[in-house]
Design a protein around this motif. Structure first.
Motif, PDB file in Angstrom:
ATOM      1  N   VAL A 106       4.244   8.271  -5.504  1.00 15.79           N
ATOM      2  CA  VAL A 106       4.392   6.985  -6.179  1.00 15.79           C
ATOM      3  C   VAL A 106       5.700   6.330  -5.761  1.00 15.79           C
ATOM      4  O   VAL A 106       5.740   5.132  -5.438  1.00 15.79           O
ATOM      5  N   LEU A 165       5.425   4.997  -2.093  1.00 16.47           N
ATOM      6  CA  LEU A 165       4.652   3.767  -1.982  1.00 16.47           C
ATOM      7  C   LEU A 165       5.373   2.597  -2.633  1.00 16.47           C
ATOM      8  O   LEU A 165       5.303   1.461  -2.147  1.00 16.47           O
ATOM      9  N   TYR A 166       6.072   2.878  -3.729  1.00 16.64           N
ATOM     10  CA  TYR A 166       6.852   1.841  -4.413  1.00 16.64           C
ATOM     11  C   TYR A 166       7.913   1.264  -3.477  1.00 16.64           C
ATOM     12  O   TYR A 166       8.085   0.037  -3.375  1.00 16.64           O
ATOM     13  N   HIS A 192       6.373  -0.601  -0.145  1.00 21.36           N
ATOM     14  CA  HIS A 192       5.829  -1.940  -0.360  1.00 21.36           C
ATOM     15  C   HIS A 192       6.762  -2.818  -1.189  1.00 21.36           C
ATOM     16  O   HIS A 192       6.319  -3.829  -1.752  1.00 21.36           O
ATOM     17  N   LEU A 203       8.106  -2.952  -4.067  1.00 18.08           N
ATOM     18  CA  LEU A 203       7.615  -3.440  -5.359  1.00 18.08           C
ATOM     19  C   LEU A 203       8.751  -3.765  -6.314  1.00 18.08           C
ATOM     20  O   LEU A 203       8.517  -4.388  -7.355  1.00 18.08           O
ATOM     21  N   LYS A 253       6.867   3.797 -12.515  1.00 12.88           N
ATOM     22  CA  LYS A 253       6.427   2.917 -11.426  1.00 12.88           C
ATOM     23  C   LYS A 253       4.937   3.049 -11.127  1.00 12.88           C
ATOM     24  O   LYS A 253       4.361   2.179 -10.468  1.00 12.88           O
ATOM     25  N   SER A 254       4.306   4.114 -11.598  1.00 12.78           N
ATOM     26  CA  SER A 254       2.891   4.303 -11.287  1.00 12.78           C
ATOM     27  C   SER A 254       2.030   3.206 -11.904  1.00 12.78           C
ATOM     28  O   SER A 254       0.998   2.841 -11.347  1.00 12.78           O
ATOM     29  N   LEU A 305       2.213   0.362  -9.499  1.00 13.02           N
ATOM     30  CA  LEU A 305       1.463   0.699  -8.289  1.00 13.02           C
ATOM     31  C   LEU A 305      -0.041   0.554  -8.530  1.00 13.02           C
ATOM     32  O   LEU A 305      -0.766   0.001  -7.692  1.00 13.02           O
ATOM     33  N   GLN A 306      -0.511   1.014  -9.667  1.00  8.68           N
ATOM     34  CA  GLN A 306      -1.937   0.868  -9.985  1.00  8.68           C
ATOM     35  C   GLN A 306      -2.323  -0.597 -10.093  1.00  8.68           C
ATOM     36  O   GLN A 306      -3.397  -1.002  -9.651  1.00  8.68           O
ATOM     37  N   THR A 353      -3.095  -2.212  -6.686  1.00  8.14           N
ATOM     38  CA  THR A 353      -3.942  -1.445  -5.772  1.00  8.14           C
ATOM     39  C   THR A 353      -5.386  -1.909  -5.849  1.00  8.14           C
ATOM     40  O   THR A 353      -6.039  -1.771  -6.887  1.00  8.14           O
ATOM     41  N   ASN A 385      -3.297   4.680  -1.236  1.00  3.79           N
ATOM     42  CA  ASN A 385      -2.893   5.128  -2.575  1.00  3.79           C
ATOM     43  C   ASN A 385      -3.930   6.111  -3.105  1.00  3.79           C
ATOM     44  O   ASN A 385      -5.039   5.723  -3.473  1.00  3.79           O
ATOM     45  N   GLN A 407      -1.965  -4.937  -2.591  1.00  8.61           N
ATOM     46  CA  GLN A 407      -2.244  -3.957  -1.546  1.00  8.61           C
ATOM     47  C   GLN A 407      -3.756  -3.800  -1.367  1.00  8.61           C
ATOM     48  O   GLN A 407      -4.472  -3.407  -2.297  1.00  8.61           O
TER      49      GLN A 407
END
Length: 1615
Positions: free
Chosen positions: A1312, A1315-1316, A1319, A1321, A1335-1336, A1339-1340, A1343, A1350, A1413
């Motif tokens: 997580v 990817l954070y 990208h 975020l 942060k998840s 991220l969700q 997505t 992811n 994303q």
């Protein structure tokens, strides 16, 4: 060329001619020889003796001997009939259907059975069904995929099978029916399998027979099986394999091969074309030019690059290289000109393929290939400009074909069928022939079309689009060929078998037949007498030797297919032992099943039914691994379903011997898991729509669902059109009969607002109210435009016990009073003890003592007689002025009019009758002349009177009406009037009684309704962690007795709540005031905690929730309903989200939609008897108002109901009235009879209530409860009503998926974080003004399902669902706080701010789209187009054009600030102004808005982010509101005058429309037009993709022309 060089049929002992590299002279010689053999006879159009269209009814047609022979065999044994094309196989099948026809009649399901015919293609299904229908007397049904049969349920199939005795369908449909157990084998008497040679391998025909023989031993009367074929062998095989092929087909069908012994007779009816072989040599006679060689080299180089790229998977490599090889093959085999067209053809397909591709590396390679193909196309186009003679730029293969074709068409009337191998060849060959035909010359008469199949291999979008229309296009082309509109038909193998076409005298195999079946079937198409079958072969061809084998096979059929025995049962079962996995049959052998062959199909169908947008193609992830154990190789497959499935863990199958079987094994295992999880229906098929858990709704609706299913009421349940009649409730205090002890209340009136010169209500008396039970003292206002406003105070006086005699007098007083006051129609109504209204009114002195004398005086009168008195009585009349002070009089010489005496004048009857309209007569003469009445008492003085107001509905405020000071009042003669024995001031008070009783009843009904809620059964709490004892009882709060009811309580309460918090948002202020979150509600309730005001409900506020707009009261539930609707959506939305974390967004939405649907809410209201408590009828005292003591006579009620007299006419109905009706009136009356029946009921005891009104009242009840009792209180109310929200829930602390095999928790958190950062975020957090703790969640939220990188969180859809509910509640609560907005405007504004186009605009303005994303180029292209439109263009407000697009659920309203102005879905049309015959298109707006739609994912992204913030902030509405205000600044400004304007509504409210014209769009890209002629303006036109959008466009244009730039302020509807 001499005759010795041509091998004739006599020399070769067969019907074939071999022609090698012939010159023009040699062709002439060939045709002379053909003429000698009588090969050139012309064909006749459409008189084919095709087996499917033979007219068996014709007397000229008699059953042939071989048909009767085979029919007799087929009656007794399962058989496969082997007969050539055109021999009449279908006729034998029809004879067999008729033979067992007696089993088709009767009830189905029951004793009747059905005959089934299976075909391999859709055209064959329709063709065979038509033939059978024409020649049997049974009902025949034809079924194919284009009919949508895939979504038919068992009920639909039962209807179809029940009404049709013979069913013709493709084999896959019948297989699906068997597996779903929609039909069973014991319901079938005959199975006919056309073209049964396909029953091999995994073909559906073989799977049907597998299913049949799996249950065959259980059938007492198994169906007869008949196979039909002209070619047993459909693939190449060695001579020694022929018998094995025969045996395999027999075992697969469970039949024996059978042909006739009358071969000579069969030859009379089957095809016997002459075979000709043409040899071509491209390399020798048409070598490639330098230009062509260069192109082919480039294509080969590109192919090698594709195959050498290891980053592209093998499947994609094959697909790309196949495209390039197709072009090379076209150049090599067809020549330069066709090769150039092949490049263009493949580029068109390739472009759409590139757009759809999501894998970056593959898309990059495809773009590179596309660029190079376009370069090659430019070179080819340049070279083509120098082509003078096309025939010099085709291959020898094509040249030889053209020469042969020209010669054929020159000598005879040619109709040729040309078979090619590929779709591209069919297209190119047809294009070439059409090009040559357009140039004239020898090709002028050669007209050509082509037909290809629908099977495009799943390669390109263009192929898929063409496939959707292929059946229609095929039929049109074949019909044109039958009637001779063109001569040459080029086709792929789609026309080799089955399809009915015209006779052809030439059939050309441009490409060699692939196998024996293709050879036999294509040759069978040469059906004209003395036709020719031409095969074109290359030098390397082996066809010559293969043809020898083919002819030997044809000859062997005559011998082999005789006297064959049926295969033994064990042999049949052994043939089906290739299925290594037993089928899944949870209901036993005769129930539905999933086999290994169908398991993968079920899996893919299931994935396709999961919710997804059109940018996402959900599919299972399947991987296969090799397992080596003790030198034995096996395969194990694993399968993972999409995350939106509840069964999304990784499933591993058992080891199998091949990759295919490994996939089938794991697929079957997953199918079992899906069924056990409830994801497959009882037929083991995916649910066609999302399954709703009905158990969740049973505590809410109780048994109402069953009752409504049995009620035959027109309209959809829960709709406004569906109306039902309910009993009107009367509160207990006013409906209980007074027997002895009772309670006396005083109705004290106080003038608050007095109209000048109004009537005088003050006097020596007031009315009192006697009730059997206590009433609640209260004060409420009454209104009238003639006397202003008064406050009515209900004061408790004392309890009393009137004697029976006194009670009798009081009852008589009430009968007299209400009979006169309400002008009761005594023919319809009577005074009875059965009345629902049992309260009694009594006159009271100022000291609250009963005026017994007045009561007795009135009681003695009984009924007021308004008839003309006797002349003797009039002569004895004595005038007493005192009697007429404060009096009510009624003239008896005219229609009933009630007057109050203003004063006794000094005028006599001899005074001039000026006020009566006479300038010369006195009153005495006037009445004598006008009414023929003689006035006897000349000493009486005239009475100056006023009309008593007839309006008795005083519940709602009205504008005051001033009386003229010096107005002259009418004069009445005392002798000519009746004197009412009730003082005028008391009668004025009596006119208020209907309103007083209505309001008192409503208030006390609200209290009774609270009691009803407290008495709800214990089982309302469904699956709850909270018992009913934990939920606090509702306490009815009565209004202060001396304070007037505050009808504006909603505005005041809202203002107080909003001002208590800086956010000035209602829901936030409520949540902060109570200090609890959603997940805390149940714990607070279970612990016994209750806030001081949590369940105290004021009866007035509840009464407002029971009062619809239709009642025209001074308050209604419309505003409360808006708030309650939003709260219910929010509260239940988050409950479902938290309580069911495994549910996908589609299931959450479906269940929430069901919970808040009018259907469920109506049934809830009906369960708690809410319709009876509704104040659903406007107070009309004379027609349906409170009438204490009166009821409709039983006999009259029966008569009125039988005659369906509308309830509005009951009060004035007279049985002896016979009105004459014209014919038109009678027709109108008959047409409205059904509607009248629905409106026929007793209006005094019942009311008609729409279902939707009940549902709206439930929502208003929640809104009222929310404002009064707060969030915790309304949560407890929902628990009482049975909503399943009692379970403890837990707010997720992370969005990371659990139980991941490829990530542990630490690794997931690290992923997580990676990817954070990757990208960026954190920049999105800066935009939002909120930093996520976990942060998840963020991220969700960003997505998309296509973003496969992811793997640690779910997609954004669930968060979008939650964010939608939160946003809706926040916006509604914010807008609700504006007191001047009407409920309609609140809804419009709320809809505007939560719709997709507004959110998408906010997303782009905030640059949030940059962080979304996904891996979908199509989606990115749509987003880019929209962003360019928003940020790259400007609009001119002065341009008279508005455009709309309805292609998505929401769209752009305008391109700048007007994005927030119009209620539209998207923009892609144009508004224009024109005269009736001309149109002016605004070019600029058309160009900018055309074909640009709002990507729904942008709005979804905003909602998902809001949902993520809500979860991460521990369900903080305040934090979410701050984020929302940053994204939508207009909400912060709080100016709503231009938001959500409905232009159409404004136009109708403010413009006079003289004429309209509607023009619907034509085709997919058509433009709809809506033209309007408004008074004072020219014709104006709006355009859009549909009429609704066009109507919105022209409506705005009309408003702009009328009001300029301030068009949105037109009328009052914007306030």
């Amino acid at each position: 060329m001499s005759s010795q060089n041509v091998e004739t049929s006599s020399q070769r002992d067969r019907s074939s001619l071999h022609i090698k590299l012939l010159s023009e002279q040699e062709f002439d010689h060939l045709f002379r020889i053909m003429d000698e053999f009588d090969l050139l006879e012309s064909s006749e159009p459409d008189d084919s003796e095709d087996e499917a269209i033979i007219d068996f009814r014709s007397t000229a047609y008699a059953a042939r001997n071989y048909q009767l022979e085979l029919f007799e065999h087929a009656k007794h044994k399962n058989s496969i009939l082997v007969l050539g094309t055109g021999s009449g196989k279908t006729f034998i099948a029809i004879l067999l259907i008729k033979h067992w026809g007696n089993q088709l009649s009767g009830c189905f399901p029951g004793e009747a059975k059905r005959s089934i015919m299976l075909a391999n293609t859709v055209p064959l299904v329709r063709q065979q069904a038509k033939a059978i229908q024409q020649h049997v007397g049974y009902s025949v049904g034809a079924y194919d995929g284009s009919m949508g049969v895939d979504i038919w349920d068992k009920q639909k199939w039962n209807e179809e099978i029940g009404k049709n005795e013979v069913l013709v369908m493709v084999s896959q449909i019948f297989l699906d029916l068997l597996k779903a157990n929609f039909i069973s084998w014991d319901q079938v008497n005959l199975l006919i399998v056309d073209e049964c040679h396909h029953a091999t391998g995994n073909h559906p025909m073989r799977e049907v027979m597998r299913h049949y023989y799996s249950v065959w031993h259980t059938l007492s009367d198994p169906p007869r099986v008949l196979g039909l074929t002209a070619s047993i062998i459909q693939k190449k095989c060695k001579p020694f394999e022929v018998l094995k092929t025969f045996n395999d087909l027999e075992k697969a069908m469970g039949c024996h091969l059978l042909t006739t012994v009358h071969h000579e007779e069969v030859l009379k009816y089957t095809t016997k074309p002459k075979e000709v072989i043409l040899h071509y040599n491209n390399e020798r006679f048409s070598p490639s030019s330098e230009h062509s060689s260069l192109v082919i080299q480039n294509l080969q180089s590109m192919t090698e690059e594709v195959l050498a790229n290891d980053e592209i998977d093998k499947k994609s490599q094959k697909a790309l290289s196949r495209v390039l090889r197709n072009i090379s093959s076209a150049i090599s085999d067809l020549g330069e000109w066709c090769g150039s067209k092949a490049i263009k053809y493949e580029i068109e397909n390739f472009v759409e393929w590139v757009i759809e591709e999501d894998i970056p590396i593959l898309r990059e390679m495809m773009n590179l290939i596309l660029d190079r193909l376009r370069q090659i196309e430019q070179v080819c186009n340049a070279a083509e400009q120098n082509f003078v003679d096309l025939e010099k730029h085709v291959s020898h293969h094509v040249s030889l074909f053209l020469t042969f074709l020209v010669e054929c068409c020159k000598n005879i009337d040619c109709h040729a069928l040309v078979f090619v191998q590929t779709r591209a060849t069919a297209f190119l060959l047809s294009e070439l022939l059409n090009k040559l035909q357009s140039q004239g010359g020898v090709y002028e008469q050669i007209t050509t079309r082509y037909v290809v199949g629908a099977n495009m291999g799943g390669r390109s979008c263009s192929d898929i689009a063409r496939a959707s229309k292929s059946l229609v296009k095929q039929q049109e082309t074949l019909n044109a060929f039958r009637v001779g509109k063109f001569k040459i038909l080029v086709s792929t193998s789609v026309l080799e078998e089955g399809v009915d076409i015209r006779k052809c005298n030439f059939v050309v195999r441009f490409d060699e037949p692939m196998n024996f079946r293709a050879f036999v079937q294509s040759k069978g198409r040469a059906r004209a007498v003395n036709s020719m079958y031409v095969l074109m072969v290359s030098p390397s061809s082996k066809l010559r030797n293969e043809m020898d084998e083919y002819h030997n096979l044809e000859a062997s059929f005559k011998k082999v297919c005789r006297d064959r025995a049926l295969p033994l049962p064990e042999e049949i079962l052994e043939s089906f032992s290739d299925d290594l996995l037993p089928p899944y049959m949870p209901q036993g052998l005769n129930g539905p099943r999933i086999t290994s062959a169908s398991s993968l199909t079920v899996i893919y169908q299931y994935c396709d039914k999961l919710p997804h947008d059109h940018f996402t193609s959900l599919a299972p992830e399947i991987s296969v691994k090799e397992i080596v154990d003790n030198d034995s190789l096996s395969y194990v497959a694993s399968l993972k379903l999409p995350l939106s499935s509840p069964c999304n863990s990784v499933y591993v199958g058992q080891p199998m011997q091949s990759r295919d079987w490994a996939k089938k094994a794991v697929a079957l295992k997953v199918c079992v898991a899906l069924h056990e999880a409830g994801e497959l229906n009882e037929s083991l098929m995916p649910f066609r729509k999302i399954l709703i858990d009905e158990e969740l709704f049973k505590p809410i609706i109780g048994d109402v669902d069953d009752d409504d299913d049995k009620t035959e009421v027109p309209g959809k349940v829960g709709s406004m059109k569906r109306r039902q009649v309910y009993e009107r409730a009367v509160c207990q205090s006013l409906s209980t009969k007074i027997k002895s002890e009772c309670h006396l209340y005083r109705l004290r009136l106080k003038h608050v607002v007095r109209v000048e010169n109004c009537e005088n209500f003050d006097g020596s008396h007031n009315f009192g109210l006697l009730c059997a039970h206590r009433l609640v003292p209260c004060t409420f206002p009454l209104y009238n435009n003639k006397w202003g406003q008064m406050d009515l105070t209900l004061e408790y006086v004392r309890s009393c016990a009137p004697s029976p005699l006194e009670l009798k007098s009081i009852v008589a007083f009430n009968e007299f009073l209400f009979d006169f006051l309400l002008n009761v129609n005594n023919e319809v109504m009577e005074f009875s003890h059965d009345s629902k209204w049992q309260c009694l009114v009594v006159p009271l002195f100022a000291n609250s003592v009963l005026d017994v004398e007045l009561i007795d005086a009135v009681a003695k009168i009984g009924k007021m007689n308004l008839a003309e008195p006797l002349e003797r009585a009039r002569k004895e009349f004595s005038f007493n002025a005192e009697m007429y002070k404060d009096a009510i009089v009624v003239p008896w010489y005219k229609e009933r009019e009630v007057y109050c005496v203003y004063k006794v004048t000094n005028e006599t009857i001899l005074s001039d009758a000026v006020l009566l309209g006479s300038k010369t007569q006195n009153h005495k003469d006037y009445f004598l002349e006008r009414y023929n009445l003689t006035i006897f008492c000349e000493s009486q003085l005239l009475l100056e009177c006023r009309h008593v107001p007839s309006e008795m509905n005083c519940l709602a405020p009205v504008d005051a009406k001033l009386k003229k000071r010096n107005s002259l009042h009418p004069r009445l003669v005392p002798e000519l009037v009746h004197l009412l024995p009730i003082p005028a001031h008391l009668y004025f008070q009596a006119s208020l009684l209907p309103s007083i009783l209505q309001r008192l009843n409503g208030l006390h009904l609200a209290s009774d309704f609270i009691t009803k809620i407290n008495q709800l059964p214990q089982n309302s709490m469904h699956n709850s962690d909270i018992s009913m004892t934990h939920v606090e009882r509702v306490i009815a709060v009565n209004p202060p007795p001396l304070e007037s009811l505050q009808y504006d309580w909603c505005e005041k309460v809202t203002r107080d709540i909003v001002e208590s918090h800086p956010s000035r948002n209602l829901c936030i202020a409520l949540s902060v005031r109570e200090g609890i979150r959603f997940d805390d509600f149940n714990s607070f309730v279970a612990s016994g905690f209750h806030s001081p005001e949590s369940m105290k409900m004021e009866v007035l506020r509840l009464l407002q929730a029971l009062t619809p707009l239709k009642s025209l009261d001074c308050f209604n539930f419309e505003r409360l309903e808006v708030l309650g609707d939003s709260f219910l959506k929010f509260h239940l939305g988050q409950m479902l989200f938290l309580q069911y974390p495994e549910w996908h967004e589609g299931k959450l939405t479906a269940h929430r939609g069901q919970f808040v649907s009018n259907n469920v809410l109506y049934k809830l209201g009906k369960k708690i008897d809410l319709p009876s408590f509704l104040q659903g009828t406007r107070l009309t005292p004379l027609e349906s108002g409170p009438a204490p003591g009166f009821v409709v006579r039983p006999a009259m009620r029966t008569e009125l109901l039988q005659k369906s007299v509308p309830h509005q006419q009951w009060h004035c109905y007279h049985a002896d009235s016979k009105a004459a009706h014209s014919d038109d009136e009678m027709q109108t009356k008959d047409s409205q009879k059904k509607k009248a029946v629905r409106g026929c009921f007793d209006p005094w005891t019942h009311q008609s209530v729409p279902d939707k009104m009940v549902a709206d009242s439930i929502e208003a009840l929640l809104g009222s409860w929310l404002l009064t009792c707060g969030l915790c209180g309304v949560h407890q109310l929902l628990l009482l009503l049975g909503f399943p929200i009692g379970e403890a829930v837990q707010v997720p602390r992370t969005a990371v998926l659990e139980n991941r095999s490829d990530f542990d928790r630490d690794a997931s958190d690290a992923e997580v974080e990676r990817l954070y950062k990757q990208h960026v975020l954190n920049r999105l957090e800066d935009i939002l003004g909120y930093t996520f703790r976990n942060k998840s969640f963020l991220l969700q939220a960003v997505t998309h399902p296509t973003f496969t990188a992811n793997k640690v969180t779910h997609y954004y859809q669930r968060l979008e669902f939650l964010g939608d509910a939160v946003l809706d509640f926040l916006v509604t609560s914010h807008v609700f706080a504006s007191p001047k907005l009407s409920p309609g405007r609140i809804t419009d504004i709320r809809t505007h701010y939560v719709r997709n186009d507004t959110l998408a605009l906010a997303c782009v303005n905030a640059n949030m789209h940059r962080f979304f994303q996904h891996h979908c180029m199509t989606l990115q292209g749509m987003i880019d187009s929209y962003v360019t439109l928003i940020k790259g263009e400007e609009t001119d407000e002065s341009v008279d054009s508005v455009s709309y697009d309805s292609s998505s659920d929401a769209g752009i309203s305008s391109f700048d600030e007007e994005m927030f102005n119009l209620d539209s879905n998207a923009m892609n049309g144009v508004s224009e102004v024109d005269a009736p015959s001309s149109e002016l298109n605004m070019e600029s707006d058309v160009m900018t808005a055309d074909k640009v739609e709002v990507p729904k994912v942008l709005g979804d992204l905003v909602e998902a982010v809001i949902g993520a913030v809500y979860l991460d902030s521990n369900l903080s509405l305040d934090v979410c509101w701050k984020v929302v205000r940053r994204l939508i600044p207009d909400l912060e400004r709080g100016s709503f005058e231009r938001a959500g304007i409905d232009c159409v509504r404004l136009m109708h409210e403010n413009a006079v429309i003289e004429n309209i014209e509607k023009i619907k769009p034509e085709g997919n890209n058509g433009v709809a037009k809506f033209r309007v002629k408004v008074k004072g303006l020219d014709w104006l036109t709006g355009c859009g993709k549909n009429l609704r959008c066009a109507k919105q466009a022209v409506a705005k244009l009309v408003l702009q022309r009328m009001y300029g730039n301030k068009w949105y302020c037109a009328g009052k509807s914007t306030v």
